[in-house]
Design a protein around this motif. Structure first.
Motif, PDB file in Angstrom:
ATOM      1  N   GLN A   1      -5.972  10.217 -11.179  1.00  0.00           N
ATOM      2  CA  GLN A   1      -6.826  11.210 -10.519  1.00  0.00           C
ATOM      3  C   GLN A   1      -6.020  12.034  -9.511  1.00  0.00           C
ATOM      4  O   GLN A   1      -6.196  13.249  -9.414  1.00  0.00           O
ATOM      5  CB  GLN A   1      -8.009  10.528  -9.832  1.00  0.00           C
ATOM      6  CG  GLN A   1      -9.031   9.985 -10.799  1.00  0.00           C
ATOM      7  CD  GLN A   1     -10.081   9.109 -10.131  1.00  0.00           C
ATOM      8  OE1 GLN A   1     -10.003   8.805  -8.947  1.00  0.00           O
ATOM      9  NE2 GLN A   1     -11.073   8.692 -10.906  1.00  0.00           N
ATOM     10  N   VAL A   2      -5.143  11.373  -8.767  1.00  0.00           N
ATOM     11  CA  VAL A   2      -4.306  12.078  -7.794  1.00  0.00           C
ATOM     12  C   VAL A   2      -3.370  13.058  -8.517  1.00  0.00           C
ATOM     13  O   VAL A   2      -3.202  14.198  -8.087  1.00  0.00           O
ATOM     14  CB  VAL A   2      -3.498  11.072  -6.928  1.00  0.00           C
ATOM     15  CG1 VAL A   2      -2.459  11.785  -6.086  1.00  0.00           C
ATOM     16  CG2 VAL A   2      -4.436  10.267  -6.044  1.00  0.00           C
ATOM     17  N   LEU A   3      -2.779  12.627  -9.630  1.00  0.00           N
ATOM     18  CA  LEU A   3      -1.905  13.504 -10.405  1.00  0.00           C
ATOM     19  C   LEU A   3      -2.677  14.701 -10.963  1.00  0.00           C
ATOM     20  O   LEU A   3      -2.184  15.827 -10.942  1.00  0.00           O
ATOM     21  CB  LEU A   3      -1.248  12.723 -11.551  1.00  0.00           C
ATOM     22  CG  LEU A   3      -0.109  11.802 -11.128  1.00  0.00           C
ATOM     23  CD1 LEU A   3       0.139  10.726 -12.170  1.00  0.00           C
ATOM     24  CD2 LEU A   3       1.158  12.604 -10.885  1.00  0.00           C
TER      25      LEU A   3
ATOM     26  N   GLN B   1       3.376  14.623  -3.524  1.00  0.00           N
ATOM     27  CA  GLN B   1       3.645  15.874  -2.806  1.00  0.00           C
ATOM     28  C   GLN B   1       5.124  15.974  -2.408  1.00  0.00           C
ATOM     29  O   GLN B   1       5.765  16.998  -2.610  1.00  0.00           O
ATOM     30  CB  GLN B   1       2.745  15.936  -1.568  1.00  0.00           C
ATOM     31  CG  GLN B   1       2.551  17.298  -1.009  1.00  0.00           C
ATOM     32  CD  GLN B   1       1.862  18.254  -1.979  1.00  0.00           C
ATOM     33  OE1 GLN B   1       0.929  17.895  -2.696  1.00  0.00           O
ATOM     34  NE2 GLN B   1       2.324  19.459  -2.012  1.00  0.00           N
ATOM     35  N   HIS B   2       5.672  14.897  -1.850  1.00  0.00           N
ATOM     36  CA  HIS B   2       7.083  14.892  -1.434  1.00  0.00           C
ATOM     37  C   HIS B   2       8.025  15.003  -2.631  1.00  0.00           C
ATOM     38  O   HIS B   2       9.005  15.752  -2.589  1.00  0.00           O
ATOM     39  CB  HIS B   2       7.411  13.631  -0.640  1.00  0.00           C
ATOM     40  CG  HIS B   2       6.840  13.609   0.737  1.00  0.00           C
ATOM     41  ND1 HIS B   2       7.196  14.512   1.711  1.00  0.00           N
ATOM     42  CD2 HIS B   2       5.942  12.782   1.312  1.00  0.00           C
ATOM     43  CE1 HIS B   2       6.533  14.250   2.823  1.00  0.00           C
ATOM     44  NE2 HIS B   2       5.766  13.201   2.603  1.00  0.00           N
TER      45      HIS B   2
ATOM     46  N   ARG C   1       0.856  -1.192   0.000  1.00  0.00           N
ATOM     47  CA  ARG C   1       0.000   0.000   0.000  1.00  0.00           C
ATOM     48  C   ARG C   1       0.892   1.242   0.000  1.00  0.00           C
ATOM     49  O   ARG C   1       1.764   1.394   0.847  1.00  0.00           O
ATOM     50  CB  ARG C   1      -0.894  -0.020   1.243  1.00  0.00           C
ATOM     51  CG  ARG C   1      -1.782   1.181   1.366  1.00  0.00           C
ATOM     52  CD  ARG C   1      -3.031   1.001   0.524  1.00  0.00           C
ATOM     53  NE  ARG C   1      -3.879   2.179   0.706  1.00  0.00           N
ATOM     54  CZ  ARG C   1      -4.227   2.977  -0.278  1.00  0.00           C
ATOM     55  NH1 ARG C   1      -3.840   2.739  -1.491  1.00  0.00           N
ATOM     56  NH2 ARG C   1      -5.000   4.012  -0.031  1.00  0.00           N
ATOM     57  N   MET C   2       0.669   2.097  -0.985  1.00  0.00           N
ATOM     58  CA  MET C   2       1.482   3.298  -1.131  1.00  0.00           C
ATOM     59  C   MET C   2       0.542   4.496  -1.131  1.00  0.00           C
ATOM     60  O   MET C   2      -0.442   4.508  -1.844  1.00  0.00           O
ATOM     61  CB  MET C   2       2.253   3.235  -2.445  1.00  0.00           C
ATOM     62  CG  MET C   2       3.175   4.373  -2.737  1.00  0.00           C
ATOM     63  SD  MET C   2       4.773   4.330  -1.907  1.00  0.00           S
ATOM     64  CE  MET C   2       5.459   2.788  -2.461  1.00  0.00           C
ATOM     65  N   ASP C   3       0.857   5.514  -0.348  1.00  0.00           N
ATOM     66  CA  ASP C   3       0.086   6.752  -0.351  1.00  0.00           C
ATOM     67  C   ASP C   3       0.615   7.600  -1.509  1.00  0.00           C
ATOM     68  O   ASP C   3       1.546   8.377  -1.352  1.00  0.00           O
ATOM     69  CB  ASP C   3       0.236   7.475   0.987  1.00  0.00           C
ATOM     70  CG  ASP C   3      -0.605   8.733   1.087  1.00  0.00           C
ATOM     71  OD1 ASP C   3      -1.083   9.227   0.039  1.00  0.00           O
ATOM     72  OD2 ASP C   3      -0.776   9.231   2.208  1.00  0.00           O
ATOM     73  N   VAL C   4      -0.008   7.427  -2.673  1.00  0.00           N
ATOM     74  CA  VAL C   4       0.468   8.077  -3.890  1.00  0.00           C
ATOM     75  C   VAL C   4       0.366   9.597  -3.778  1.00  0.00           C
ATOM     76  O   VAL C   4       1.252  10.316  -4.239  1.00  0.00           O
ATOM     77  CB  VAL C   4      -0.282   7.544  -5.130  1.00  0.00           C
ATOM     78  CG1 VAL C   4       0.092   8.316  -6.384  1.00  0.00           C
ATOM     79  CG2 VAL C   4       0.008   6.071  -5.315  1.00  0.00           C
ATOM     80  N   GLY C   5      -0.684  10.100  -3.158  1.00  0.00           N
ATOM     81  CA  GLY C   5      -0.830  11.546  -2.990  1.00  0.00           C
ATOM     82  C   GLY C   5       0.327  12.132  -2.205  1.00  0.00           C
ATOM     83  O   GLY C   5       0.911  13.149  -2.585  1.00  0.00           O
ATOM     84  N   ALA C   6       0.679  11.476  -1.108  1.00  0.00           N
ATOM     85  CA  ALA C   6       1.801  11.944  -0.289  1.00  0.00           C
ATOM     86  C   ALA C   6       3.124  11.800  -1.049  1.00  0.00           C
ATOM     87  O   ALA C   6       3.984  12.678  -0.976  1.00  0.00           O
ATOM     88  CB  ALA C   6       1.861  11.185   1.033  1.00  0.00           C
ATOM     89  N   LEU C   7       3.269  10.717  -1.795  1.00  0.00           N
ATOM     90  CA  LEU C   7       4.491  10.512  -2.585  1.00  0.00           C
ATOM     91  C   LEU C   7       4.657  11.643  -3.601  1.00  0.00           C
ATOM     92  O   LEU C   7       5.729  12.240  -3.712  1.00  0.00           O
ATOM     93  CB  LEU C   7       4.462   9.158  -3.300  1.00  0.00           C
ATOM     94  CG  LEU C   7       5.650   8.871  -4.213  1.00  0.00           C
ATOM     95  CD1 LEU C   7       6.946   8.777  -3.423  1.00  0.00           C
ATOM     96  CD2 LEU C   7       5.414   7.602  -5.009  1.00  0.00           C
TER      97      LEU C   7
ATOM     98  N   ASN D   1       7.517   8.306   5.242  1.00  0.00           N
ATOM     99  CA  ASN D   1       6.239   9.013   5.279  1.00  0.00           C
ATOM    100  C   ASN D   1       5.151   8.386   4.423  1.00  0.00           C
ATOM    101  O   ASN D   1       3.977   8.494   4.760  1.00  0.00           O
ATOM    102  CB  ASN D   1       6.427  10.471   4.842  1.00  0.00           C
ATOM    103  CG  ASN D   1       7.070  11.294   5.917  1.00  0.00           C
ATOM    104  OD1 ASN D   1       6.643  11.282   7.060  1.00  0.00           O
ATOM    105  ND2 ASN D   1       8.119  12.014   5.554  1.00  0.00           N
ATOM    106  N   VAL D   2       5.517   7.784   3.311  1.00  0.00           N
ATOM    107  CA  VAL D   2       4.479   7.309   2.383  1.00  0.00           C
ATOM    108  C   VAL D   2       4.246   5.808   2.406  1.00  0.00           C
ATOM    109  O   VAL D   2       3.144   5.363   2.098  1.00  0.00           O
ATOM    110  CB  VAL D   2       4.738   7.772   0.930  1.00  0.00           C
ATOM    111  CG1 VAL D   2       4.794   9.275   0.848  1.00  0.00           C
ATOM    112  CG2 VAL D   2       5.977   7.155   0.346  1.00  0.00           C
TER     113      VAL D   2
END
Length: 127
Positions: free
Chosen positions: A88-90, A13-14, A5-11, A33-34
């Motif tokens: 969608q996140v991008l 952003q970082h 599981r990867m938090d793509v939104g946080a990735l 963090n992600v």
């Protein structure tokens, strides 16, 4: 295909902070963090992929029609296609940050810091 599981939104952003705003974030800090449980190979695959995608979007200063076409092509790849949720996140990121990111590409070789007073952005160029 990445199984952790990867938090793509946080990735995103970082990575954007590092790519566009000169933040000194190490891969290890971002990983913690992600997705601290991801294997190093899985995490590096994500870093490479999303760094490349973000850089392509920013370098072309894509409008939203171009962005949609680009992300659709990424989703149609046979090998390791971009997932719709990732696209969608991008898209959300680019809608929110396009103007700020464009400013950083106008001044190559310099770090651009944006400061907002009310709704008026002020730029400080740092050599």
């Amino acid at each position: 295909h990445v199984s952790t599981r990867m938090d793509v939104g946080a990735l995103i952003q970082h990575l954007a902070q590092r790519l566009f705003y000169g933040e000194l974030l190490s891969d290890q800090e971002i990983k913690n963090n992600v997705s601290p449980d991801a294997s190093e190979d899985e995490f590096q695959a994500y870093v490479k992929r999303f760094s490349t995608i973000l850089s392509s979007i920013a370098a072309a200063n894509m409008d939203f029609k171009q962005l949609d076409a680009f992300l659709t092509s990424q989703m149609k790849k046979r090998e390791n296609p971009l997932l719709e949720e990732q696209a969608q996140v991008l898209t959300k990121y680019w809608k929110r940050e396009k103007t700020k990111v464009r400013c950083t590409h106008r001044y190559p070789g310099r770090t651009v810091r944006l400061f907002f007073l009310s709704t008026i952005p002020l730029m400080l160029l740092v050599h």
